[in-house]
Motif scaffolding. Structure first.
Motif, short mmCIF file in Angstrom:
data_model
loop_
_atom_site.label_atom_id
_atom_site.label_comp_id
_atom_site.label_asym_id
_atom_site.label_seq_id
_atom_site.Cartn_x
_atom_site.Cartn_y
_atom_site.Cartn_z
N ILE A 27 3.05 5.58 6.10
CA ILE A 27 4.27 4.79 5.92
C ILE A 27 5.15 5.38 4.82
CG2 ILE A 27 5.13 2.52 5.23
CD1 ILE A 27 2.61 1.36 6.57
N ALA A 28 4.53 5.80 3.72
CA ALA A 28 5.31 6.39 2.62
C ALA A 28 5.99 7.68 3.07
CB ALA A 28 4.40 6.66 1.42
N VAL A 30 6.52 -11.75 -2.87
CA VAL A 30 6.14 -10.97 -4.05
C VAL A 30 6.21 -9.48 -3.74
CG1 VAL A 30 4.29 -10.48 -5.71
CG2 VAL A 30 4.66 -12.83 -4.89
N ALA A 31 5.75 -9.11 -2.53
CA ALA A 31 5.82 -7.70 -2.11
C ALA A 31 7.26 -7.20 -2.10
CB ALA A 31 5.20 -7.54 -0.72
N ALA A 32 8.18 -8.04 -1.60
CA ALA A 32 9.59 -7.67 -1.60
C ALA A 32 10.10 -7.50 -3.03
CB ALA A 32 10.41 -8.73 -0.87
N GLY A 33 9.64 -8.37 -3.93
CA GLY A 33 10.04 -8.24 -5.33
C GLY A 33 9.51 -6.96 -5.96
N VAL A 34 8.31 -6.57 -5.59
CA VAL A 34 7.74 -5.30 -6.10
C VAL A 34 8.60 -4.13 -5.62
CG1 VAL A 34 5.74 -3.76 -6.01
CG2 VAL A 34 5.40 -6.22 -6.23
N GLY A 35 9.09 -4.21 -4.38
CA GLY A 35 9.97 -3.17 -3.86
C GLY A 35 11.25 -3.07 -4.66
N VAL A 36 11.81 -4.20 -5.06
CA VAL A 36 13.04 -4.20 -5.87
C VAL A 36 12.76 -3.59 -7.24
CG1 VAL A 36 14.75 -5.67 -7.00
CG2 VAL A 36 14.02 -6.19 -4.67
N VAL A 37 11.64 -3.96 -7.84
CA VAL A 37 11.26 -3.40 -9.14
C VAL A 37 11.06 -1.89 -9.03
CG1 VAL A 37 9.48 -3.37 -10.94
CG2 VAL A 37 10.25 -5.55 -9.96
N ALA A 67 0.83 -1.21 0.00
CA ALA A 67 0.00 0.00 0.00
C ALA A 67 0.86 1.26 0.00
CB ALA A 67 -0.92 0.00 1.22
N ALA A 68 1.94 1.24 0.78
CA ALA A 68 2.83 2.41 0.85
C ALA A 68 3.59 2.61 -0.45
CB ALA A 68 3.80 2.25 2.02
N LEU A 69 3.98 1.53 -1.12
CA LEU A 69 4.65 1.66 -2.41
C LEU A 69 3.71 2.31 -3.43
CD1 LEU A 69 6.60 -1.71 -2.88
CD2 LEU A 69 7.56 0.55 -2.42
N ALA A 70 2.43 1.94 -3.38
CA ALA A 70 1.46 2.55 -4.28
C ALA A 70 1.37 4.05 -4.05
CB ALA A 70 0.08 1.90 -4.08
N VAL A 71 1.35 4.45 -2.79
CA VAL A 71 1.32 5.88 -2.46
C VAL A 71 2.61 6.56 -2.89
CG1 VAL A 71 1.17 7.56 -0.59
CG2 VAL A 71 -0.24 5.50 -0.51
N ALA A 72 3.74 5.89 -2.68
CA ALA A 72 5.05 6.48 -2.99
C ALA A 72 5.22 6.75 -4.48
CB ALA A 72 6.16 5.57 -2.48
N ILE A 73 4.66 5.89 -5.32
CA ILE A 73 4.75 6.12 -6.77
C ILE A 73 4.11 7.46 -7.12
CG2 ILE A 73 3.94 5.31 -9.02
CD1 ILE A 73 4.18 2.45 -7.94
N ILE A 124 10.55 2.54 3.49
CA ILE A 124 9.15 2.13 3.58
C ILE A 124 9.03 0.77 4.27
CG2 ILE A 124 7.19 1.35 2.17
CD1 ILE A 124 7.89 3.55 0.18
N ALA A 125 9.98 -0.13 4.02
CA ALA A 125 9.95 -1.45 4.66
C ALA A 125 10.04 -1.32 6.18
CB ALA A 125 11.09 -2.31 4.13
N PHE A 126 10.96 -0.48 6.66
CA PHE A 126 11.10 -0.29 8.10
C PHE A 126 9.87 0.41 8.69
CE2 PHE A 126 15.71 -0.81 7.21
CZ PHE A 126 15.98 -1.80 8.15
N ALA A 127 9.34 1.39 7.95
CA ALA A 127 8.15 2.10 8.42
C ALA A 127 6.95 1.17 8.47
CB ALA A 127 7.87 3.29 7.52
N ALA A 128 6.81 0.29 7.47
CA ALA A 128 5.71 -0.68 7.46
C ALA A 128 5.84 -1.65 8.63
CB ALA A 128 5.70 -1.44 6.14
N LEU A 129 7.06 -2.06 8.91
CA LEU A 129 7.30 -2.96 10.05
C LEU A 129 6.93 -2.27 11.36
CD1 LEU A 129 8.44 -5.67 11.04
CD2 LEU A 129 10.70 -4.58 11.12
N LEU A 130 7.26 -1.00 11.48
CA LEU A 130 6.94 -0.24 12.69
C LEU A 130 5.43 -0.13 12.88
CD1 LEU A 130 7.70 1.63 15.08
CD2 LEU A 130 7.65 3.53 13.44
N MET A 131 4.72 0.23 11.82
CA MET A 131 3.27 0.39 11.92
C MET A 131 2.58 -0.94 12.22
SD MET A 131 2.28 3.44 11.74
CE MET A 131 2.89 5.07 11.30
#
Length: 375
Positions: free
Chosen positions: A288-289, A205-212, A70-76, A299-306
């Protein structure tokens, strides 16, 4: 050595913002607890103590994957200077329609999962694309249009899940669902234990989306055009970038990733869509974004925190006397406010440091020139 020093300073300033925001948020939360007559330290002890429990660990990991997408979608959108508030509506509508498709069509083997995932991405992209088209053709602000689309998505989902449409009501139940997806459409996870359950396999898959996301934004021409358009639309246009096309493309990509945000829960746990499907994920993604500064690692660390704050807050009810679970919501809200303030303070401090450094360099150059002239 000089460039290394400057890079180190940039890194420190980049980290200072979120760290300062978290410190301020936790201090303000403690202040709220004191004013309310509660112990300001015990809730944090209970929440951090929950990390040692296996079932809480699994819940945190699973929720992190959902929030990350969700945060990656916002970040784009943020990268393009677009505020896509409609991620929550895009995510829910995509989850519902992909659940319908998954329940009514069962291609053989892994193709079933592919069909569901592609449907979710297309639905999310289409719903976000409406706001993109309105912006590039009619100049409608994406904040207004995506908020309205969230409300429309909620009503549309309620209508589509009626028994006269695609809704299914199990015998003896009052809950309307879209019907259960057959096992060929379940995404395999990692079984931890009977008590803790499974870790969603879609997290990988989510981690792969982050790499992409990182690769496209930092290693491709499209990513450069996207960031350039977000930084200065006029400057990007002067270099040949079609800003309208970039706006529409960014909204479509943001919606596609938003559609994926519902897949960990749908394919890994519920296997159907109902009114109890998680809501508010898109709005947490905005927080998170912001906290992760649009960086895939941040974003990964922020998502983990939330996810930690949300899932460990269940331990507050076991205290004597019990603490209100709303403490977690207060903490998340204070983090949002603290992020905005702390980032502005760090930005001003960094700008002041940069101006001071430039002033010293100019003064040194002027002194050197005077010595050369006098010699």
């Amino acid at each position: 050595m000089k460039n290394l020093k400057i890079d180190r300073e940039k890194v420190l300033l980049g980290v200072a913002g979120p760290v300062l925001a978290l410190v301020v948020a936790f201090l303000l939360t403690a202040l709220v607890l004191i004013v309310s007559g509660y112990n300001p330290f015990e809730p944090f002890e209970l929440m951090f103590g929950a990390i040692g429990e296996q079932d809480v660990q699994v819940l945190i990991i699973n929720q992190t994957g959902v929030y990350y997408l969700a945060a990656l979608a916002v970040a784009i959108g943020f990268r393009m200077n677009l505020f896509n508030i409609g991620v929550d509506g895009q995510y829910r509508l995509a989850a519902m329609l992909s659940a319908v498709v998954g329940a009514h069509f069962s291609p053989p083997g892994f193709l079933h999962i592919v069909l569901i995932v592609v449907t979710a991405m297309l639905v999310g992209s289409f719903w976000a694309g409406i706001a993109g088209v309105l912006k590039v053709t009619r100049g409608v602000n994406e904040v207004v249009s995506t908020i309205m689309l969230n409300y429309i998505a909620t009503s549309l989902i309620a209508w589509l899940t009626l028994k006269d449409q695609f809704g299914y009501q199990a015998e003896g139940s009052n809950d309307l669902t879209t019907g259960e997806i057959s096992k060929s459409g379940w995404f395999p996870g990692i079984h931890v234990s009977d008590l803790a359950g499974d870790i969603y396999g879609f997290i990988f898959v989510a981690a792969g989306v982050g790499v992409v996301y990182w690769y496209v934004l930092t290693r491709t021409r499209f990513g450069f055009d996207l960031r350039a358009s977000g930084a200065s639309e006029s400057a990007a246009a002067a270099s040949g970038v079609d800003s309208k096309r970039m706006v529409l493309t960014a909204m479509l990509a943001s919606g596609a990733v938003a559609g994926l945000a519902g897949m960990p829960v749908l394919l890994g746990q519920t296997h159907t869509y109902s009114q109890s499907f998680p809501t508010g994920v898109g709005f947490t993604g905005i927080t998170i974004a912001l906290l992760g500064r649009n960086s895939p690692v941040g974003i990964a660390f922020a998502a983990l925190l939330m996810a930690f704050i949300e899932k460990s807050a269940s331990q507050l009810s076991y205290a004597t006397p019990p603490y209100p679970p709303e403490i977690a919501d207060i903490m998340k809200g204070l983090i949002v406010l603290s992020v905005v303030i702390s980032y502005e303070l760090v930005r001003r401090y960094g700008l002041k440091r940069q101006q001071s450094r430039v002033g010293r360099e100019l003064a040194a150059q002027a002194a050197k020139n005077r010595k050369e002239v006098s010699a």
